[in-house]
Design a protein around this motif. Structure first.
Motif: not given
Lengths: 93, 93, 93, 93
Positions: D11-12, D15-16, D18-19, D22-23
């Motif tokens: 999961x982490x 999420x990273x 996805x982060x 976005x960046x």
């Protein structure tokens, strides 16, 4: 003229198919079919409706919005705002 | 017993309303109504169908999944996998 | 010129906020926060991203598509097709 | 124990990612990349977030909801209501 004028028969055919799908789901519920099987059909009908919406929207942008933009002026501004609102409703539905 | 047994009448009423909405959209297309007005009704019907799906899913989790989980064993595992797949289909539709 | 040129600062601010939301979700997962609380934040970030997309799309239709349509020709046809494909990707995501 | 305990690293990692997406979108906007290319990346990030949500939800139903249902009583009722609300938020986001 509507944006979907050239695809009217196709749009109607797809809508009648969705209507049939919904009626099929009603019969499933009436005869107490298993929840998951009902849900699968509801998802399929939702996807089919969404696909009709995308087709109507594509025709609208290609014809109504494009023609208004070519003419310019306040009508163009209004048609574009209206299209953007319809897109937002669709994305959020 | 189905998860939606207690809400069967309500589910059927909502589905019939969606069926009526879809028929209304067909009449709009037949009489060449404006694209954006047709699209607004398609978004409304899509939202209504989604709402029926959420209601069926909530009943399914509350009854079928909860009962299977209480019993445990391979049936519970299968019911939970099945529910998760139905949730994914719904989120992606 | 991009469709979002006039809203660039606003778009960037929203994207940075989404980035912050995602980082916040990572910290929640790292510190084993309750699933439902994590999910609520994931839904909020998804809605925020969708809202950025709608804003970018509205700017694109208002500027790039409208200008191409005003000029007409094959570029207009291509811009419209491209916009319709982006709308479909967004509705299906 | 959280539902996602066993998948926490995965999961982490998602999420990273996805982060990072976005960046990457922020950098595209900063350097005035073409609207449609930005939108394609926003759709991809939205889909990735939705997929994290489905994974968290599946773990939650499989563990937290299933265990509460096995115990029964008011906690089970509450966990099930809570899960159904999270599903609805996700379908509507």
């Amino acid at each position: 003229m509507n944006g979907y004028a050239q695809n009217k028969d196709d749009v109607l055919k797809r809508l009648r198919r969705v209507e049939g799908q919904v009626r099929g789901i009603e019969r499933m519920v009436e005869s107490d079919k298993y929840c998951i099987d009902v849900l699968t059909q509801v998802s399929a009908a939702t996807k089919a409706l969404e696909s009709v919406a995308l087709s109507l929207l594509a025709d609208h942008v290609s014809h109504c919005v494009a023609e208004a933009a070519a003419e310019g002026g306040p009508v163009a501004v209004q048609k574009i705002r209206e299209a953007n609102e319809a897109i937002a409703r669709l994305v959020r539905s």
